[in-house]
Design a protein around this motif. Structure first.
Motif, short mmCIF file in Angstrom:
data_model
loop_
_atom_site.label_atom_id
_atom_site.label_comp_id
_atom_site.label_asym_id
_atom_site.label_seq_id
_atom_site.Cartn_x
_atom_site.Cartn_y
_atom_site.Cartn_z
N VAL A 117 0.86 -1.18 0.00
CA VAL A 117 0.00 0.00 0.00
C VAL A 117 0.89 1.23 0.00
CG1 VAL A 117 -1.68 1.36 1.30
CG2 VAL A 117 -1.95 -1.12 1.12
N ASP A 118 0.73 2.05 -1.00
CA ASP A 118 1.56 3.24 -1.17
C ASP A 118 3.05 2.87 -1.14
OD1 ASP A 118 -0.72 4.83 -1.38
OD2 ASP A 118 -0.79 5.18 0.78
N GLU A 119 3.35 1.74 -1.84
CA GLU A 119 4.71 1.25 -2.04
C GLU A 119 5.38 0.75 -0.76
OE1 GLU A 119 6.83 4.30 -4.16
OE2 GLU A 119 5.65 4.01 -5.99
N VAL A 120 4.57 0.48 0.27
CA VAL A 120 5.08 -0.08 1.52
C VAL A 120 4.46 -1.45 1.73
CG1 VAL A 120 5.22 0.20 4.03
CG2 VAL A 120 5.40 2.20 2.54
N VAL A 121 5.30 -2.45 2.08
CA VAL A 121 4.80 -3.81 2.30
C VAL A 121 3.85 -3.83 3.49
CG1 VAL A 121 5.44 -6.18 2.91
CG2 VAL A 121 6.85 -4.88 1.30
N VAL A 122 2.68 -4.45 3.30
CA VAL A 122 1.67 -4.53 4.35
C VAL A 122 1.99 -5.70 5.27
CG1 VAL A 122 -0.77 -4.93 4.85
CG2 VAL A 122 -0.09 -3.50 2.89
N THR A 123 1.93 -5.44 6.59
CA THR A 123 2.18 -6.49 7.57
C THR A 123 0.97 -6.77 8.44
OG1 THR A 123 3.08 -4.87 9.14
CG2 THR A 123 4.65 -5.96 7.66
N ALA A 158 -3.30 -7.13 8.59
CA ALA A 158 -4.51 -7.31 7.78
C ALA A 158 -5.54 -6.22 8.02
CB ALA A 158 -5.12 -8.68 8.07
N ASP A 159 -5.46 -5.56 9.17
CA ASP A 159 -6.45 -4.53 9.49
C ASP A 159 -5.98 -3.12 9.12
OD1 ASP A 159 -4.52 -4.19 11.39
OD2 ASP A 159 -5.87 -4.24 13.12
N LEU A 160 -4.92 -3.03 8.32
CA LEU A 160 -4.44 -1.72 7.88
C LEU A 160 -5.57 -0.93 7.22
CD1 LEU A 160 -1.94 0.19 7.30
CD2 LEU A 160 -1.91 -0.88 5.03
N GLN A 161 -5.74 0.33 7.62
CA GLN A 161 -6.80 1.17 7.07
C GLN A 161 -6.34 1.81 5.76
OE1 GLN A 161 -10.14 1.92 8.43
NE2 GLN A 161 -9.52 -0.07 9.26
N ILE A 162 -7.19 1.72 4.75
CA ILE A 162 -6.92 2.33 3.45
C ILE A 162 -8.08 3.26 3.09
CG2 ILE A 162 -5.54 0.38 2.63
CD1 ILE A 162 -8.11 -0.48 1.02
N ASN A 163 -7.89 4.07 2.06
CA ASN A 163 -8.98 4.91 1.56
C ASN A 163 -9.02 4.85 0.04
OD1 ASN A 163 -7.11 6.84 0.47
ND2 ASN A 163 -6.94 7.79 2.49
N GLU A 164 -9.88 5.67 -0.55
CA GLU A 164 -10.09 5.60 -1.99
C GLU A 164 -8.88 6.06 -2.81
OE1 GLU A 164 -12.49 9.34 -0.71
OE2 GLU A 164 -11.57 7.58 0.20
N PHE A 165 -7.88 6.66 -2.15
CA PHE A 165 -6.69 7.12 -2.86
C PHE A 165 -5.44 6.31 -2.53
CE2 PHE A 165 -9.48 10.86 -2.40
CZ PHE A 165 -9.78 11.03 -3.73
N SER A 166 -5.60 5.25 -1.76
CA SER A 166 -4.45 4.39 -1.47
C SER A 166 -4.04 3.66 -2.76
CB SER A 166 -4.82 3.37 -0.39
OG SER A 166 -5.19 4.00 0.82
N PHE A 167 -2.73 3.61 -2.99
CA PHE A 167 -2.18 2.90 -4.14
C PHE A 167 -1.92 1.46 -3.70
CE2 PHE A 167 1.82 2.20 -6.87
CZ PHE A 167 1.07 1.66 -7.91
N ARG A 183 -5.71 5.71 -7.93
CA ARG A 183 -6.61 6.83 -8.21
C ARG A 183 -6.00 8.12 -7.70
NH1 ARG A 183 -10.87 5.01 -5.55
NH2 ARG A 183 -11.82 4.00 -7.35
N THR A 184 -6.07 9.16 -8.50
CA THR A 184 -5.56 10.46 -8.09
C THR A 184 -6.70 11.37 -7.70
OG1 THR A 184 -5.60 11.25 -10.38
CG2 THR A 184 -3.54 10.29 -9.59
N ARG A 185 -6.41 12.31 -6.83
CA ARG A 185 -7.41 13.29 -6.40
C ARG A 185 -7.68 14.26 -7.54
NH1 ARG A 185 -4.66 11.82 -1.79
NH2 ARG A 185 -5.93 11.65 0.11
N VAL A 191 -1.20 -2.62 -4.48
CA VAL A 191 -0.64 -3.61 -5.38
C VAL A 191 -0.64 -4.97 -4.68
CG1 VAL A 191 1.39 -4.35 -6.69
CG2 VAL A 191 0.83 -1.90 -6.51
N CYS A 192 -1.07 -5.99 -5.39
CA CYS A 192 -1.06 -7.35 -4.85
C CYS A 192 -0.45 -8.29 -5.89
CB CYS A 192 -2.47 -7.80 -4.49
SG CYS A 192 -2.57 -9.47 -3.82
N GLN A 193 0.63 -8.96 -5.52
CA GLN A 193 1.34 -9.87 -6.43
C GLN A 193 1.65 -9.17 -7.76
OE1 GLN A 193 -1.47 -13.28 -6.23
NE2 GLN A 193 0.26 -14.45 -5.38
N ASP A 194 2.17 -7.96 -7.65
CA ASP A 194 2.57 -7.14 -8.80
C ASP A 194 1.40 -6.69 -9.68
OD1 ASP A 194 5.29 -7.33 -8.10
OD2 ASP A 194 5.48 -9.23 -9.16
N GLN A 195 0.17 -6.89 -9.20
CA GLN A 195 -1.01 -6.43 -9.93
C GLN A 195 -1.58 -5.19 -9.24
OE1 GLN A 195 -4.27 -9.24 -10.01
NE2 GLN A 195 -5.67 -7.79 -10.97
#
Length: 236
Positions: free
Chosen positions: A34-40, A42-51, A62-64, A53-57
């Motif tokens: 999320v935003d180029e940082v590895v997620v550790t 599962a309950d990490l909070q994201i929003n509609e503008f979070s970047f 989305r940009t504001r 990526v999962c398995q390079d996909q």
């Protein structure tokens, strides 16, 4: 419009149509960023503008967006309408997902309309607590006199809502035109205030919302992106 916050595991499970258990395995194997940082977590909070990526996909990128539209008469302040063209229809070549209006104008009113996909920004701008001044040029069927100025400054009792309007400023330009500045936006407020004098509003044109002023070089029906200064003065 409410900002779309939520858990990363819930988002990926819905997006990829897989169980949350499988998502947790992906997170454990450092396959989610999320935003180029590895997620550790599962309950990490994201929003509609979070970047995301999962398995390079790429799952979300989305940009504001912040747009100024010079709304013409006959266009509704909406994203979808079956009878009239909408303000969002006029934004050609734009990603329209999540776009919404920040401060509507009725179908016959013209002028400054702000359109964004950033719910937090629009809430900060249009919240009653923000008390952002909005300025309108009003054209009237009948002449204005001094009693109008005093009545606007004192506020008016609106029986339907059971409230007295906040003090507003009325600055006559000509006998039949004035600038009205107010910090709230009750239903058809300006028309109802002039209605107390049985003076119909025949033209209503919004010139500014706070420090965002309608670009004088923007023709009716045209739009442009807000500048960084126009966006950033809104305190979130």
């Amino acid at each position: 419009m409410i900002s779309k916050r939520g858990r990363i595991d819930t988002f990926i499970a819905k997006r990829l149509q897989i169980p949350k258990k499988a998502v947790k395995e992906l997170i454990a194997n450092n396959q989610v960023l999320v935003d180029e940082v590895v997620v550790t977590q599962a309950d990490l909070q994201i929003n509609e503008f979070s970047f995301i990526v999962c398995q390079d996909q790429i799952l979300q990128q989305r940009t504001r967006q912040y747009w100024m539209l010079n709304k013409p008469k006959g266009v509704v302040s909406a994203t979808v309408d079956k009878q009239h063209p909408t303000a969002v229809d006029l934004l050609t070549g734009v990603d329209k997902e999540l776009l919404h209006i920040a401060g509507r104008l009725d179908v016959n009113s013209t002028g400054l309309l702000l359109i964004t996909n950033d719910a937090k920004w629009s809430q900060a701008l249009m919240s009653p607590e923000a008390k952002v001044t909005k300025s309108y040029q009003v054209t009237l069927a009948n002449a204005i006199d001094e009693q109008y100025i005093e009545a606007f400054a004192q506020g008016m009792w609106f029986e339907y809502e059971g409230i007295t309007t906040q003090p507003a400023t009325l600055l006559p330009i000509t006998s039949h035109q004035a600038i009205v500045e107010l910090k709230e936006g009750k239903y058809h407020q300006i028309k109802r205030m002039f209605g107390r004098f049985r003076n119909p509003v025949i033209g209503l044109h919004r010139q500014s919302i706070g420090k965002i002023i309608l670009d004088e070089n923007l023709p009716a029906g045209e739009f442009r992106a807000l500048t960084a200064d126009e966006v950033n003065w809104v305190k979130m």
